[in-house]
Design a protein around this motif. Sequence first.
Motif, PDB file in Angstrom:
ATOM      1  N   THR A 257       8.850   2.825 -51.209  1.00 51.95           N
ATOM      2  CA  THR A 257       9.764   2.358 -52.259  1.00 51.95           C
ATOM      3  C   THR A 257      10.825   3.402 -52.588  1.00 51.95           C
ATOM      4  O   THR A 257      11.651   3.183 -53.469  1.00 51.95           O
ATOM      5  CB  THR A 257       8.973   2.029 -53.542  1.00 51.95           C
ATOM      6  OG1 THR A 257       8.306   3.219 -54.003  1.00 51.95           O
ATOM      7  CG2 THR A 257       7.949   0.932 -53.296  1.00 51.95           C
ATOM      8  N   SER A 258      10.795   4.519 -51.881  1.00 50.91           N
ATOM      9  CA  SER A 258      11.690   5.640 -52.232  1.00 50.91           C
ATOM     10  C   SER A 258      13.168   5.269 -52.095  1.00 50.91           C
ATOM     11  O   SER A 258      13.981   5.623 -52.958  1.00 50.91           O
ATOM     12  CB  SER A 258      11.370   6.866 -51.380  1.00 50.91           C
ATOM     13  OG  SER A 258      11.517   6.568 -50.005  1.00 50.91           O
TER      14      SER A 258
ATOM     15  N   LYS B  69       3.114  -2.991 -55.692  1.00 53.52           N
ATOM     16  CA  LYS B  69       4.307  -2.300 -55.188  1.00 53.52           C
ATOM     17  C   LYS B  69       5.572  -3.071 -55.573  1.00 53.52           C
ATOM     18  O   LYS B  69       6.578  -2.476 -55.984  1.00 53.52           O
ATOM     19  CB  LYS B  69       4.211  -2.137 -53.673  1.00 53.52           C
ATOM     20  CG  LYS B  69       5.296  -1.265 -53.065  1.00 53.52           C
ATOM     21  CD  LYS B  69       4.914  -0.777 -51.684  1.00 53.52           C
ATOM     22  CE  LYS B  69       3.880   0.327 -51.746  1.00 53.52           C
ATOM     23  NZ  LYS B  69       3.654   0.984 -50.429  1.00 53.52           N
ATOM     24  N   TYR B  70       5.520  -4.399 -55.444  1.00 47.76           N
ATOM     25  CA  TYR B  70       6.670  -5.217 -55.834  1.00 47.76           C
ATOM     26  C   TYR B  70       6.939  -5.099 -57.335  1.00 47.76           C
ATOM     27  O   TYR B  70       8.090  -4.975 -57.765  1.00 47.76           O
ATOM     28  CB  TYR B  70       6.427  -6.685 -55.461  1.00 47.76           C
ATOM     29  CG  TYR B  70       7.356  -7.645 -56.159  1.00 47.76           C
ATOM     30  CD1 TYR B  70       8.741  -7.563 -55.983  1.00 47.76           C
ATOM     31  CD2 TYR B  70       6.853  -8.617 -57.007  1.00 47.76           C
ATOM     32  CE1 TYR B  70       9.603  -8.431 -56.642  1.00 47.76           C
ATOM     33  CE2 TYR B  70       7.713  -9.490 -57.666  1.00 47.76           C
ATOM     34  CZ  TYR B  70       9.075  -9.401 -57.477  1.00 47.76           C
ATOM     35  OH  TYR B  70       9.910 -10.253 -58.134  1.00 47.76           O
ATOM     36  N   ASN B  71       5.868  -5.099 -58.120  1.00 39.45           N
ATOM     37  CA  ASN B  71       6.010  -5.028 -59.571  1.00 39.45           C
ATOM     38  C   ASN B  71       6.631  -3.702 -60.006  1.00 39.45           C
ATOM     39  O   ASN B  71       7.387  -3.649 -60.985  1.00 39.45           O
ATOM     40  CB  ASN B  71       4.645  -5.206 -60.227  1.00 39.45           C
ATOM     41  CG  ASN B  71       4.747  -5.420 -61.726  1.00 39.45           C
ATOM     42  OD1 ASN B  71       5.515  -6.249 -62.188  1.00 39.45           O
ATOM     43  ND2 ASN B  71       3.963  -4.681 -62.480  1.00 39.45           N
ATOM     44  N   THR B  72       6.324  -2.633 -59.281  1.00 40.21           N
ATOM     45  CA  THR B  72       6.910  -1.322 -59.574  1.00 40.21           C
ATOM     46  C   THR B  72       8.430  -1.377 -59.478  1.00 40.21           C
ATOM     47  O   THR B  72       9.147  -0.878 -60.347  1.00 40.21           O
ATOM     48  CB  THR B  72       6.361  -0.259 -58.604  1.00 40.21           C
ATOM     49  OG1 THR B  72       4.945  -0.147 -58.777  1.00 40.21           O
ATOM     50  CG2 THR B  72       7.011   1.097 -58.845  1.00 40.21           C
ATOM     51  N   ILE B  73       8.913  -1.993 -58.401  1.00 43.55           N
ATOM     52  CA  ILE B  73      10.357  -2.124 -58.200  1.00 43.55           C
ATOM     53  C   ILE B  73      10.960  -3.060 -59.238  1.00 43.55           C
ATOM     54  O   ILE B  73      12.015  -2.780 -59.823  1.00 43.55           O
ATOM     55  CB  ILE B  73      10.663  -2.644 -56.778  1.00 43.55           C
ATOM     56  CG1 ILE B  73      10.251  -1.595 -55.727  1.00 43.55           C
ATOM     57  CG2 ILE B  73      12.149  -2.985 -56.631  1.00 43.55           C
ATOM     58  CD1 ILE B  73      10.993  -0.292 -55.821  1.00 43.55           C
TER      59      ILE B  73
ATOM     60  N   LEU C   7      18.634  -6.564 -54.413  1.00 41.98           N
ATOM     61  CA  LEU C   7      17.509  -5.649 -54.160  1.00 41.98           C
ATOM     62  C   LEU C   7      16.188  -6.269 -54.609  1.00 41.98           C
ATOM     63  O   LEU C   7      15.198  -6.252 -53.872  1.00 41.98           O
ATOM     64  CB  LEU C   7      17.760  -4.325 -54.883  1.00 41.98           C
ATOM     65  CG  LEU C   7      16.784  -3.184 -54.603  1.00 41.98           C
ATOM     66  CD1 LEU C   7      17.503  -1.842 -54.687  1.00 41.98           C
ATOM     67  CD2 LEU C   7      15.613  -3.180 -55.569  1.00 41.98           C
ATOM     68  N   ASP C   8      16.188  -6.846 -55.815  1.00 38.18           N
ATOM     69  CA  ASP C   8      14.968  -7.470 -56.348  1.00 38.18           C
ATOM     70  C   ASP C   8      14.531  -8.652 -55.491  1.00 38.18           C
ATOM     71  O   ASP C   8      13.343  -8.823 -55.200  1.00 38.18           O
ATOM     72  CB  ASP C   8      15.204  -7.913 -57.787  1.00 38.18           C
ATOM     73  CG  ASP C   8      13.926  -8.382 -58.461  1.00 38.18           C
ATOM     74  OD1 ASP C   8      12.908  -7.671 -58.357  1.00 38.18           O
ATOM     75  OD2 ASP C   8      13.924  -9.462 -59.079  1.00 38.18           O
ATOM     76  N   ASN C   9      15.482  -9.484 -55.065  1.00 38.88           N
ATOM     77  CA  ASN C   9      15.161 -10.635 -54.219  1.00 38.88           C
ATOM     78  C   ASN C   9      14.596 -10.209 -52.874  1.00 38.88           C
ATOM     79  O   ASN C   9      13.693 -10.860 -52.325  1.00 38.88           O
ATOM     80  CB  ASN C   9      16.405 -11.501 -53.996  1.00 38.88           C
ATOM     81  CG  ASN C   9      16.841 -12.223 -55.254  1.00 38.88           C
ATOM     82  OD1 ASN C   9      16.036 -12.436 -56.162  1.00 38.88           O
ATOM     83  ND2 ASN C   9      18.105 -12.609 -55.322  1.00 38.88           N
ATOM     84  N   ASN C  10      15.119  -9.117 -52.344  1.00 39.84           N
ATOM     85  CA  ASN C  10      14.638  -8.604 -51.063  1.00 39.84           C
ATOM     86  C   ASN C  10      13.173  -8.185 -51.163  1.00 39.84           C
ATOM     87  O   ASN C  10      12.356  -8.505 -50.290  1.00 39.84           O
ATOM     88  CB  ASN C  10      15.501  -7.413 -50.635  1.00 39.84           C
ATOM     89  CG  ASN C  10      15.075  -6.845 -49.302  1.00 39.84           C
ATOM     90  OD1 ASN C  10      14.737  -7.574 -48.367  1.00 39.84           O
ATOM     91  ND2 ASN C  10      15.081  -5.528 -49.192  1.00 39.84           N
ATOM     92  N   TRP C  11      12.826  -7.493 -52.250  1.00 40.91           N
ATOM     93  CA  TRP C  11      11.437  -7.052 -52.431  1.00 40.91           C
ATOM     94  C   TRP C  11      10.524  -8.224 -52.789  1.00 40.91           C
ATOM     95  O   TRP C  11       9.349  -8.225 -52.423  1.00 40.91           O
ATOM     96  CB  TRP C  11      11.370  -5.945 -53.481  1.00 40.91           C
ATOM     97  CG  TRP C  11      11.788  -4.630 -52.897  1.00 40.91           C
ATOM     98  CD1 TRP C  11      13.060  -4.173 -52.710  1.00 40.91           C
ATOM     99  CD2 TRP C  11      10.934  -3.626 -52.350  1.00 40.91           C
ATOM    100  NE1 TRP C  11      13.059  -2.946 -52.098  1.00 40.91           N
ATOM    101  CE2 TRP C  11      11.764  -2.580 -51.873  1.00 40.91           C
ATOM    102  CE3 TRP C  11       9.556  -3.507 -52.241  1.00 40.91           C
ATOM    103  CZ2 TRP C  11      11.250  -1.434 -51.276  1.00 40.91           C
ATOM    104  CZ3 TRP C  11       9.036  -2.346 -51.656  1.00 40.91           C
ATOM    105  CH2 TRP C  11       9.883  -1.338 -51.179  1.00 40.91           C
TER     106      TRP C  11
END
Length: 224
Positions: A121-122, A192-196, A175-179
């Motif tokens: 996620t970096s 991991k998705y929730n972190t972003i 970016l959000d849609n991609n994740w």
Amino acid sequence: MKRKNLLSLLLAIILVLGMTVPTMAVNGVQNVYITGSKTVHVGNTIELDSRISPGYLDLRDSEYTWSSSNSSIAKVLVTHDEDTKIKGAKAGTATITVRINGTNVKATYKVTVKKAKKVSTSAATKKIKKYRKNAKKIRKNIKNLKLASTYAGQRNQYYKFVTRIKSIENKLDRLDNNWERKYEMGKISYAKYNTIELKVERVENYLEIVEDYLDAKFSYMFDD
């Protein structure tokens, strides 16, 4: 006494109807279909949806039964529901089946479980920090702005800031849609998705503050 008997009869009718109507609906099902991702990585989950035909029929969740040909590879997390979640247990392939109870109607769906893949996620975090930095710069620019002397000039200034803010918002959305797609395809865990997603939301919230600050700067003249 007659009134009690009448109430008992009504309750009995309601109970019978409640039991027979779903059965009639089940008997009318001709086909069932499964949609969703065909791949999931070990440790992650995907959602599979079912659709019956004719589409106007309404079944209870208990009238669906999901199963896996090999639970050690792909495990069914929700057995009785219109939709289900599948968790990847180990690499391989498994066939997921949904049956309509009390009928011969069923559908199968092959799912491939892939080895766990490390997704960092970096890079996304770095972008989000950049977007927040740009948002702070916009706020500073608004604060230091000398308003134009004419209405047309101020309107031009205002919408230039709106364009800059919307640009950041659009980048955050992409970016959000991609994740989110990565999560839906079983490539990353929900954690991991929730972190972003939370990081994106924080910047979006800050942008709302910047928008309010912009409107106040122009005395809400252009606040549509």
